[in-house]
Design a protein around this motif. Structure first.
Motif, mmCIF file in Angstrom:
data_model
loop_
_atom_site.group_PDB
_atom_site.id
_atom_site.type_symbol
_atom_site.label_atom_id
_atom_site.label_comp_id
_atom_site.label_asym_id
_atom_site.label_seq_id
_atom_site.Cartn_x
_atom_site.Cartn_y
_atom_site.Cartn_z
ATOM 1 N N LYS A 37 -26.082 -18.826 50.625
ATOM 2 C CA LYS A 37 -27.269 -18.350 50.050
ATOM 3 C C LYS A 37 -28.450 -19.296 50.210
ATOM 4 O O LYS A 37 -29.825 -18.724 50.249
ATOM 5 C CB LYS A 37 -26.769 -18.267 48.507
ATOM 6 C CG LYS A 37 -26.112 -17.446 47.995
ATOM 7 C CD LYS A 37 -25.771 -17.505 46.581
ATOM 8 C CE LYS A 37 -24.969 -16.196 46.135
ATOM 9 N NZ LYS A 37 -24.423 -16.216 44.852
ATOM 10 N N ALA A 38 -28.456 -20.437 50.537
ATOM 11 C CA ALA A 38 -29.563 -21.273 50.937
ATOM 12 C C ALA A 38 -30.119 -20.934 52.220
ATOM 13 O O ALA A 38 -31.249 -20.943 52.338
ATOM 14 C CB ALA A 38 -29.111 -22.861 50.802
ATOM 15 N N MET A 39 -29.270 -20.488 53.342
ATOM 16 C CA MET A 39 -29.587 -20.179 54.414
ATOM 17 C C MET A 39 -30.559 -18.881 54.387
ATOM 18 O O MET A 39 -31.553 -18.725 55.078
ATOM 19 C CB MET A 39 -28.446 -20.058 55.524
ATOM 20 C CG MET A 39 -27.891 -21.318 55.939
ATOM 21 S SD MET A 39 -26.520 -21.264 56.976
ATOM 22 C CE MET A 39 -25.562 -22.741 56.854
ATOM 23 N N ASP A 40 -29.804 -17.945 53.495
ATOM 24 C CA ASP A 40 -30.923 -16.607 53.296
ATOM 25 C C ASP A 40 -31.981 -16.726 52.726
ATOM 26 O O ASP A 40 -32.809 -16.340 53.096
ATOM 27 C CB ASP A 40 -29.730 -15.726 52.554
ATOM 28 C CG ASP A 40 -28.725 -15.121 53.208
ATOM 29 O OD1 ASP A 40 -28.521 -15.229 54.543
ATOM 30 O OD2 ASP A 40 -27.858 -14.685 52.442
ATOM 31 N N TRP A 41 -32.220 -17.836 51.827
ATOM 32 C CA TRP A 41 -33.465 -18.126 51.061
ATOM 33 C C TRP A 41 -34.312 -18.770 52.083
ATOM 34 O O TRP A 41 -35.546 -17.899 52.132
ATOM 35 C CB TRP A 41 -32.982 -18.809 49.922
ATOM 36 C CG TRP A 41 -34.140 -19.086 48.901
ATOM 37 C CD1 TRP A 41 -34.730 -18.288 47.849
ATOM 38 C CD2 TRP A 41 -35.154 -20.387 49.248
ATOM 39 N NE1 TRP A 41 -35.753 -19.035 47.318
ATOM 40 C CE2 TRP A 41 -36.187 -20.193 48.021
ATOM 41 C CE3 TRP A 41 -35.482 -21.413 50.174
ATOM 42 C CZ2 TRP A 41 -37.209 -21.003 47.876
ATOM 43 C CZ3 TRP A 41 -36.565 -22.156 49.802
ATOM 44 C CH2 TRP A 41 -37.352 -22.038 48.751
ATOM 45 N N ILE A 42 -34.082 -19.502 52.947
ATOM 46 C CA ILE A 42 -34.904 -19.967 53.859
ATOM 47 C C ILE A 42 -35.358 -18.953 54.677
ATOM 48 O O ILE A 42 -36.663 -18.795 55.047
ATOM 49 C CB ILE A 42 -34.078 -21.337 54.614
ATOM 50 C CG1 ILE A 42 -33.852 -22.409 53.485
ATOM 51 C CG2 ILE A 42 -35.017 -21.879 55.804
ATOM 52 C CD1 ILE A 42 -33.400 -23.570 54.074
ATOM 53 N N LYS A 43 -34.387 -18.040 55.126
ATOM 54 C CA LYS A 43 -34.811 -17.021 56.122
ATOM 55 C C LYS A 43 -35.911 -16.214 55.519
ATOM 56 O O LYS A 43 -36.925 -15.876 56.188
ATOM 57 C CB LYS A 43 -33.650 -16.275 56.489
ATOM 58 C CG LYS A 43 -32.485 -16.776 57.524
ATOM 59 C CD LYS A 43 -31.370 -16.005 57.530
ATOM 60 C CE LYS A 43 -30.551 -16.775 58.774
ATOM 61 N NZ LYS A 43 -29.069 -16.203 58.678
ATOM 62 N N VAL A 44 -35.701 -15.830 54.252
ATOM 63 C CA VAL A 44 -36.737 -14.956 53.695
ATOM 64 C C VAL A 44 -37.798 -15.823 53.332
ATOM 65 O O VAL A 44 -39.090 -15.217 53.541
ATOM 66 C CB VAL A 44 -36.277 -14.591 52.189
ATOM 67 C CG1 VAL A 44 -37.355 -13.988 51.358
ATOM 68 C CG2 VAL A 44 -35.005 -13.398 52.537
ATOM 69 N N HIS A 45 -37.837 -16.899 53.138
ATOM 70 C CA HIS A 45 -39.297 -17.782 52.747
ATOM 71 C C HIS A 45 -39.796 -17.911 53.972
ATOM 72 O O HIS A 45 -41.308 -17.959 54.012
ATOM 73 C CB HIS A 45 -38.681 -19.386 52.199
ATOM 74 C CG HIS A 45 -39.772 -20.097 51.873
ATOM 75 N ND1 HIS A 45 -40.451 -19.882 50.669
ATOM 76 C CD2 HIS A 45 -40.307 -21.038 52.487
ATOM 77 C CE1 HIS A 45 -41.491 -20.791 50.521
ATOM 78 N NE2 HIS A 45 -41.521 -21.341 51.561
ATOM 79 N N THR A 46 -39.208 -18.175 55.194
ATOM 80 C CA THR A 46 -39.940 -18.602 56.457
ATOM 81 C C THR A 46 -40.439 -17.263 57.004
ATOM 82 O O THR A 46 -41.360 -17.298 58.027
ATOM 83 C CB THR A 46 -39.154 -19.146 57.326
ATOM 84 O OG1 THR A 46 -37.930 -18.486 57.790
ATOM 85 C CG2 THR A 46 -38.609 -20.564 56.999
ATOM 86 N N THR A 47 -40.223 -16.231 56.646
ATOM 87 C CA THR A 47 -40.792 -15.197 56.920
ATOM 88 C C THR A 47 -41.945 -14.525 56.394
ATOM 89 O O THR A 47 -42.585 -13.257 56.797
ATOM 90 C CB THR A 47 -39.739 -13.604 57.243
ATOM 91 O OG1 THR A 47 -39.368 -13.485 55.942
ATOM 92 C CG2 THR A 47 -38.727 -14.103 58.239
ATOM 93 N N SER A 48 -42.337 -14.999 55.447
ATOM 94 C CA SER A 48 -43.464 -14.645 54.469
ATOM 95 C C SER A 48 -44.764 -14.808 55.493
ATOM 96 O O SER A 48 -45.034 -15.516 56.250
ATOM 97 C CB SER A 48 -43.574 -15.401 53.352
ATOM 98 O OG SER A 48 -44.024 -16.858 53.504
ATOM 99 N N GLN A 49 -45.861 -13.840 55.304
ATOM 100 C CA GLN A 49 -46.939 -14.021 55.823
ATOM 101 C C GLN A 49 -48.206 -14.071 54.761
ATOM 102 O O GLN A 49 -48.100 -13.032 53.880
ATOM 103 C CB GLN A 49 -47.375 -12.664 56.894
ATOM 104 C CG GLN A 49 -46.214 -12.874 58.002
ATOM 105 C CD GLN A 49 -46.551 -14.087 58.895
ATOM 106 O OE1 GLN A 49 -47.618 -14.550 58.989
ATOM 107 N NE2 GLN A 49 -45.591 -14.407 59.502
ATOM 108 N N PRO A 50 -49.076 -15.096 54.819
ATOM 109 C CA PRO A 50 -49.154 -16.255 55.774
ATOM 110 C C PRO A 50 -47.847 -16.921 55.462
ATOM 111 O O PRO A 50 -47.287 -17.161 54.319
ATOM 112 C CB PRO A 50 -50.399 -16.913 55.446
ATOM 113 C CG PRO A 50 -50.518 -16.546 53.997
ATOM 114 C CD PRO A 50 -50.032 -14.956 53.963
ATOM 115 N N PRO A 51 -47.629 -17.861 56.287
ATOM 116 C CA PRO A 51 -46.507 -18.863 56.127
ATOM 117 C C PRO A 51 -46.818 -19.694 54.940
ATOM 118 O O PRO A 51 -47.772 -20.331 54.642
ATOM 119 C CB PRO A 51 -46.194 -19.753 57.648
ATOM 120 C CG PRO A 51 -46.932 -19.085 58.494
ATOM 121 C CD PRO A 51 -47.899 -18.131 57.746
ATOM 122 N N LYS A 52 -45.581 -20.044 54.034
ATOM 123 C CA LYS A 52 -45.782 -20.848 52.884
ATOM 124 C C LYS A 52 -45.123 -22.262 53.183
ATOM 125 O O LYS A 52 -44.040 -22.273 53.964
ATOM 126 C CB LYS A 52 -45.042 -20.171 51.745
ATOM 127 C CG LYS A 52 -45.566 -18.955 51.255
ATOM 128 C CD LYS A 52 -44.785 -18.486 50.324
ATOM 129 C CE LYS A 52 -45.036 -16.976 49.699
ATOM 130 N NZ LYS A 52 -44.279 -16.417 48.873
#
Length: 122
Positions: A37-52
């Motif tokens: 779940k943590a890995m999935d959350w990071i994958k979603v977070h890191t694909t946001s545009q612009p990067p957060k």
């Protein structure tokens, strides 16, 4: 989102501000399944545009080898998204004041990742 701690797993808090906090003991029977779940959350977070910005804070009193590998994988998932803006990814490893073993694991974590890690004693 929040995953509560158990006798063998740490609490994981996912903040809307881009902070993921992992705290407690990490000796799950299946570390990869637990950290999925943590890995999935990071994958979603890191694909946001612009990067957060992303801040990964690890404060464990004990962990097994498979948990350590998963913590490395968490950071490795995030690193490519911040290659152009490295200051937006911060990694923090917190150990007890007198726990040299966990402090040294934090040092090794930084060396393996080849990324700055803020090492703290609390």
């Amino acid at each position: 989102m929040h995953l509560p701690a158990s006798s063998s797993t740490p609490a994981i808090r996912f903040g809307p501000d881009g902070v993921i906090s992992i705290e407690g003991v990490s000796i799950p029977l299946n570390a990869h399944q637990f950290y999925a779940k943590a890995m999935d959350w990071i994958k979603v977070h890191t694909t946001s545009q612009p990067p957060k910005p992303l801040h990964i804070r690890i404060k464990l009193s004990y962990l097994n080898t498979s948990s350590y590998r998963c913590l490395i994988e968490l950071a490795e998932i995030a690193k490519p998204a911040y290659a152009a803006q490295p200051k937006m990814l911060t990694l923090e490893w917190v150990s007890e004041i007198h726990d040299m073993d966990m402090y040294e694991r934090g040092q090794m974590y930084a060396m393996i990742l080849n990324w700055p890690v803020l090492l703290k004693k609390e």
